[in-house]
Design an enzyme around this catalytic site. Structure first.
Site, PDB file in Angstrom:
ATOM      1  NE  ARG A 169       8.134  33.032 -24.431  1.00  0.00           N
ATOM      2  CZ  ARG A 169       8.102  32.787 -23.387  1.00  0.00           C
ATOM      3  NH1 ARG A 169       7.187  31.900 -22.858  1.00  0.00           N
ATOM      4  NH2 ARG A 169       8.567  33.592 -22.823  1.00  0.00           N
ATOM      5  CG  HIS A 229       4.589  25.849 -20.555  1.00  0.00           C
ATOM      6  ND1 HIS A 229       3.784  26.666 -21.610  1.00  0.00           N
ATOM      7  CD2 HIS A 229       4.146  26.262 -19.413  1.00  0.00           C
ATOM      8  CE1 HIS A 229       3.722  27.221 -20.817  1.00  0.00           C
ATOM      9  NE2 HIS A 229       3.546  27.852 -19.934  1.00  0.00           N
ATOM     10  CG  ASP A 277      -1.415  32.162 -16.232  1.00  0.00           C
ATOM     11  OD1 ASP A 277      -0.086  32.868 -16.214  1.00  0.00           O
ATOM     12  OD2 ASP A 277      -1.838  31.094 -15.868  1.00  0.00           O
ATOM     13  CD  GLU A 331       1.517  25.529 -18.976  1.00  0.00           C
ATOM     14  OE1 GLU A 331       0.747  26.836 -19.623  1.00  0.00           O
ATOM     15  OE2 GLU A 331       1.658  25.489 -18.451  1.00  0.00           O
TER      16      GLU A 331
HETATM   17  O1  TA6 Z   1       2.066  28.159 -17.582  1.00  0.00           O
HETATM   18  C1  TA6 Z   1       1.617  29.699 -17.607  1.00  0.00           C
HETATM   19  C2  TA6 Z   1       2.784  30.413 -17.403  1.00  0.00           C
HETATM   20  O2  TA6 Z   1       3.040  30.232 -15.713  1.00  0.00           O
HETATM   21  C3  TA6 Z   1       2.304  31.976 -17.299  1.00  0.00           C
HETATM   22  O3  TA6 Z   1       2.072  32.850 -15.715  1.00  0.00           O
HETATM   23  C4  TA6 Z   1       3.678  32.428 -18.205  1.00  0.00           C
HETATM   24  O4  TA6 Z   1       4.555  33.270 -16.907  1.00  0.00           O
HETATM   25  C5  TA6 Z   1       3.858  31.418 -18.901  1.00  0.00           C
HETATM   26  O5  TA6 Z   1       3.647  29.997 -17.398  1.00  0.00           O
HETATM   27  C6  TA6 Z   1       5.246  32.005 -19.709  1.00  0.00           C
HETATM   28  O6  TA6 Z   1       6.612  31.286 -18.722  1.00  0.00           O
HETATM   29  P1  TA6 Z   1       8.011  31.470 -19.411  1.00  0.00           P
HETATM   30  O7  TA6 Z   1       8.449  31.308 -18.448  1.00  0.00           O
HETATM   31  O8  TA6 Z   1       8.085  30.426 -20.155  1.00  0.00           O
HETATM   32  O9  TA6 Z   1       7.703  33.318 -20.026  1.00  0.00           O
END
Ligand code: TA6
Length: 286
Positions: A60, A155, A201, A260
């Site tokens: 994370r 990301h 988001d 991202e």
């Molecule tokens: O990029 C944004 C997103 O798609 C959000 O909707 C949220 O789900 C985030 O990614 C984090 O996703 P993760 O699977 O890493 O918890």
């Protein structure tokens, strides 16, 4: 300047890069960049203090690699969000150093495990280049004998002093899919720069950037450039969504923003056999 093989959190192997311009760390797990500190500066990337560091679980923070799909699997909710690349062990393909750059390339190819989730032969290479800025490039090659399509994202989680005093520009007038609260609402960005006052988001398709993250609380500005990435995703989970994530502290959300470089939704990529595609982002502290 060294590229050191070391053991990081959770006993996971990683490479520590350092040169006259700064330092960076990349884990073999997920080819995951977790740190970039330009010389004399604090880390540009954000990491949760509650992140997992374990095989099969995504880290994370830093720069998770979303491949071969972005978000939930299009047809099978039992498959991992954002694909499998960020949860698998990659290998070190090459390392190189010049007076201007320190570069490592990590690789992942299809296997019986990947083919159960995605029935295609591929090779993925993640190139991390540490210089006056940080360049991260994900190159996908179709090693199969039929075309395939995928979606992807670098990301990137950026550390900020206070999300309510942070803006992201380069998106005015652009159409986006508002995905806050799990929804999907087509909107057009009317703001000079994106501001944050709730869960945010947003997926902007067909947008090239660059984007400037202005962190007024600390006076820091970060330029995010993209190449081979037609989608920009901007995300902050805010209070409720971050509280619902076990690997995200309840009080961490004010200190991060994701901007991202992606190819997602209508921007999916189709590769013919033997063809390659590179999705890259270049981060600069300005
Ligand atoms: O990029 C944004 C997103 O798609 C959000 O909707 C949220 O789900 C985030 O990614 C984090 O996703 P993760 O699977 O890493 O918890």
């Amino acid at each position: 300047m060294p590229i050191l093989d070391t053991i990081g959190a959770g006993g996971l192997p990683c490479l520590d890069l350092s040169n006259t311009f700064g330092t960076a760390r990349i884990y073999l797990h997920g080819a995951h960049v977790t740190s970039w500190s330009p010389i004399g500066q604090r880390d540009v990337l954000w990491m949760s203090a509650y992140s997992h560091f374990a095989a099969g679980k995504p880290i994370r923070g830093g720069i998770p690699l979303c491949f071969p799909w972005f978000g939930g699997h299009p047809t099978d909710a039992s498959k991992p969000a954002h694909g499998f690349a960020r949860s698998m062990a990659w290998t070190v393909h090459s390392r190189s150093e010049t007076t201007e750059h320190t570069t490592v390339v990590l690789a992942l190819s299809d296997s019986a495990a990947t083919k159960t989730a995605w029935p295609h032969a591929f090779r993925a290479e993640l190139t991390l280049t540490l210089g006056r800025n940080l360049q991260v490039a994900l190159t996908i090659t179709n090693t199969d004998n039929a075309p395939f399509s995928f979606t992807e994202a670098l990301h990137t989680y950026f550390g900020v002093g206070d999300i309510t005093q942070t803006t992201v520009d380069g998106l005015k007038g652009a159409a986006y899919d508002d995905r806050a609260g799990g929804g999907s609402v087509a909107r057009t960005d009317q703001e000079t720069a994106v501001t944050f006052a709730a869960e945010t988001d947003r997926a902007y398709v067909g947008i090239n950037g660059p984007h400037i993250i202005s962190d007024r609380a600390t006076g820091r500005c970060i330029r995010v450039e993209k190449s081979g990435a037609k989608t920009t995703v901007v995300w902050n989970p805010w209070i409720a969504k971050s509280a619902a994530m076990p690997d995200f502290g309840n009080h961490e959300w004010p200190h991060m923003v994701c901007v991202e470089a992606a190819n997602a939704f209508a921007d999916s990529v189709t590769l013919q056999p033997k063809a390659s595609h590179c999705c890259a982002t270049t981060l600069t502290l300005v």
